[in-house]
Design a protein around this motif. Structure first.
Motif, PDB file in Angstrom:
ATOM      1  N   VAL A 130      44.702  36.291  41.310  1.00  0.00           N
ATOM      2  CA  VAL A 130      44.544  37.378  40.336  1.00  0.00           C
ATOM      3  C   VAL A 130      45.007  36.918  38.964  1.00  0.00           C
ATOM      4  O   VAL A 130      44.345  37.171  37.942  1.00  0.00           O
ATOM      5  CB  VAL A 130      45.323  38.628  40.791  1.00  0.00           C
ATOM      6  N   ASN A 131      46.155  36.244  38.908  1.00  0.00           N
ATOM      7  CA  ASN A 131      46.656  35.746  37.621  1.00  0.00           C
ATOM      8  C   ASN A 131      45.704  34.740  36.985  1.00  0.00           C
ATOM      9  O   ASN A 131      45.645  34.604  35.755  1.00  0.00           O
ATOM     10  CB  ASN A 131      48.027  35.089  37.817  1.00  0.00           C
ATOM     11  N   THR A 132      44.940  34.017  37.821  1.00  0.00           N
ATOM     12  CA  THR A 132      44.029  33.001  37.318  1.00  0.00           C
ATOM     13  C   THR A 132      42.802  33.616  36.656  1.00  0.00           C
ATOM     14  O   THR A 132      42.277  33.082  35.672  1.00  0.00           O
ATOM     15  CB  THR A 132      43.589  32.068  38.461  1.00  0.00           C
ATOM     16  N   VAL A 133      42.314  34.745  37.190  1.00  0.00           N
ATOM     17  CA  VAL A 133      41.051  35.323  36.705  1.00  0.00           C
ATOM     18  C   VAL A 133      41.265  36.548  35.820  1.00  0.00           C
ATOM     19  O   VAL A 133      40.320  37.276  35.540  1.00  0.00           O
ATOM     20  CB  VAL A 133      40.143  35.697  37.902  1.00  0.00           C
ATOM     21  N   THR A 134      42.492  36.800  35.382  1.00  0.00           N
ATOM     22  CA  THR A 134      42.785  37.992  34.591  1.00  0.00           C
ATOM     23  C   THR A 134      41.963  38.060  33.305  1.00  0.00           C
ATOM     24  O   THR A 134      41.545  39.141  32.875  1.00  0.00           O
ATOM     25  CB  THR A 134      44.289  38.033  34.240  1.00  0.00           C
ATOM     26  N   SER A 135      41.671  36.921  32.699  1.00  0.00           N
ATOM     27  CA  SER A 135      40.963  36.919  31.411  1.00  0.00           C
ATOM     28  C   SER A 135      39.496  37.342  31.544  1.00  0.00           C
ATOM     29  O   SER A 135      38.894  37.816  30.588  1.00  0.00           O
ATOM     30  CB  SER A 135      41.042  35.528  30.780  1.00  0.00           C
ATOM     31  N   TYR A 140      37.720  39.468  37.604  1.00  0.00           N
ATOM     32  CA  TYR A 140      38.992  40.087  37.975  1.00  0.00           C
ATOM     33  C   TYR A 140      38.769  41.277  38.903  1.00  0.00           C
ATOM     34  O   TYR A 140      39.461  41.445  39.908  1.00  0.00           O
ATOM     35  CB  TYR A 140      39.729  40.528  36.710  1.00  0.00           C
ATOM     36  N   ARG A 141      37.790  42.129  38.573  1.00  0.00           N
ATOM     37  CA  ARG A 141      37.526  43.304  39.411  1.00  0.00           C
ATOM     38  C   ARG A 141      36.974  42.892  40.780  1.00  0.00           C
ATOM     39  O   ARG A 141      37.302  43.497  41.798  1.00  0.00           O
ATOM     40  CB  ARG A 141      36.542  44.241  38.701  1.00  0.00           C
ATOM     41  N   LEU A 142      36.152  41.841  40.817  1.00  0.00           N
ATOM     42  CA  LEU A 142      35.616  41.352  42.082  1.00  0.00           C
ATOM     43  C   LEU A 142      36.731  40.823  42.976  1.00  0.00           C
ATOM     44  O   LEU A 142      36.809  41.165  44.163  1.00  0.00           O
ATOM     45  CB  LEU A 142      34.580  40.251  41.815  1.00  0.00           C
ATOM     46  N   VAL A 143      37.596  39.992  42.394  1.00  0.00           N
ATOM     47  CA  VAL A 143      38.711  39.423  43.159  1.00  0.00           C
ATOM     48  C   VAL A 143      39.657  40.527  43.624  1.00  0.00           C
ATOM     49  O   VAL A 143      40.139  40.520  44.764  1.00  0.00           O
ATOM     50  CB  VAL A 143      39.453  38.369  42.311  1.00  0.00           C
TER      51      VAL A 143
END
Length: 424
Positions: A130-135, A140-143
């Motif tokens: 989650v921290n990796t795809v926050t940007s 982010y919503r998919l993960v």
């Protein structure tokens, strides 16, 4: 003739009875170590020693490269090791005749294996993912959705495997199939029980993975060297080649190495900084008081003419001594357990993937015991038990979604504003 028949029959029966009483356990071979002679005097042992040394150099070189590449690559290495271990352990109880009558049954073992892998690593790595795809809001919503239904997905995969197993039950094969089912689950518990601790230690800081793993390697190598050149007294019947000389020499070497290596490794931010995401970039952090050098005067212990009157020691070196003590005395029992296990199945090694060493499982027996202890020790005696601002922020970033973090930010602003107004 009648008399001869009557006398020979009991003797034949007695022979059968005596044959039944024989132990089915493999009798340990009498080795040079047990015979009171040095292994170094056996010239045939030099070839195996050179093969073992050559393989060890390649493994250590590859391991060092993966450590340099970072946390994500180390985790991938752990996954690959687990797959090879599972393959070796699955093969122990397989019988070709039964497997031919059960097409696709082997695939079921791997179905359970990768389901367990998804469950364990999903729980450990999901906050960092989650921290990796926050940007990226879409990603982010998919993960976040996948993480939300992670347990449902894993349970659906497991229950489908369970139904698959029930539907493939075949008459006259029940015992073999249920034996394989139980064996598979035992392997999953042992492998993923320890690997969850291993991966968690990696992201707490490579130091807490690298130091314990290195100590086991040092203990194994020095035990072999001391036993090869000085071993005379057998240590334990389960493993006749192990000697007291090798055990004691390895213990002293490992404890000293733990103290010295902690000083070297503890000065590298790449090894001491925790990783909060799944990126591979360089790390820069405040490693904390454990990794800050403290000066100690030696004036009362050494002569005045000695050039070094003061040394610097990292506080973490005290913890390293505890890890070294465990790696020297307790962790080898993982190897003894593996030796007894192999004797029960009458095999020399779990596999032959590493020349001179056997299989992957043969090298991981002590590592598994050590990995669990290292993580428990770190969480019990190293991680501060009292809450701090940094720890609370870490929990917020790792466990709350971006929307939840924004809601928390607004709510904290309202609370602080109310508190400011009440005090003014």
């Amino acid at each position: 003739m009648q008399k001869d028949t009557s006398t020979s029959a009991p003797s034949s029966t007695g022979a059968k009875i005596r044959h039944r009483k024989r132990s089915t356990e493999a009798v340990p071979e009498v080795t040079k170590a047990n015979g009171g002679q040095l292994l170094v005097d056996d010239k045939s042992k030099y070839k195996s020693m050179l093969i073992r040394a050559y393989s060890s150099i390649w493994m250590i070189g590859g391991f060092a490269l993966i450590i340099y590449m970072g946390h994500l690559y180390i985790t991938a290495m752990v996954v690959v090791i687990q797959i090879f271990m599972a393959k070796e352990l699955f093969n122990l109880l397989r019988r070709a005749h039964e497997d031919r009558q059960l097409p696709g049954f082997r695939l079921l073992n791997w179905h359970f294996f990768f389901t367990a892998m998804l469950f364990v690593y999903g729980r450990i790595l999901s906050p960092r993912l989650v921290n990796t795809v926050t940007s990226d809001m879409v990603l982010y919503r998919l993960v976040s959705s996948l993480i939300k239904y992670h347990m449902v997905i894993c349970y659906a995969l497991y229950i489908s495997g369970f139904m698959w197993f029930i539907l493939t039950l075949k008459k006259k094969m029940y015992k073999y199939q249920f034996g394989q089912y139980a064996w598979t689950h035992m392997i999953l518990i042992v492998e993923f029980g320890q690997s969850s601790f291993t991966v968690a230690s990696i992201f707490e800081g490579i130091f807490w993975f690298l130091l314990p793993a290195t100590l086991i390697v040092i203990n194994d190598i020095t035990a072999y060297i001391f036993g090869f050149f000085f071993g005379r007294t057998p240590l334990i019947k389960l493993s006749p080649k192990k000697t007291w000389e090798g055990f004691i020499g390895a213990s002293i070497s490992t404890i000293i190495s733990a103290f010295l290596l902690a000083n070297v490794m503890g000065r590298s931010k790449w090894l001491t900084c925790p990783r909060k995401d799944l990126t591979t970039g360089w790390l820069d952090c405040d490693p904390g008081p454990l990794f800050k050098p403290e000066p100690y005067s030696l004036s009362g212990w050494i002569p005045h003419w000695f050039p070094w009157q003061e040394i610097t020691i990292l506080p973490v070196q005290g913890h390293a001594l505890c890890l070294g003590l465990f790696a020297s005395i307790i962790a080898p029992f993982g190897g003894f357990f593996a030796s007894g296990f192999k004797r029960a199945f009458k095999i020399k090694d779990f596999g032959d993937s590493i020349p001179g060493h056997g299989g992957i499982t043969d090298r991981m027996d002590c590592q598994m015991v050590m990995a669990v202890f290292a993580y428990i020790y770190h969480q019990s005696f190293v991680v501060p038990q009292n809450l701090s601002v940094e720890m609370i922020l870490d929990q917020i970033f790792m466990n709350l979604s971006f929307d939840e973090q924004q809601a928390l930010y607004r709510r904290l602003g309202e609370i602080l504003q109310q508190g400011f107004q009440s005090h003014s």
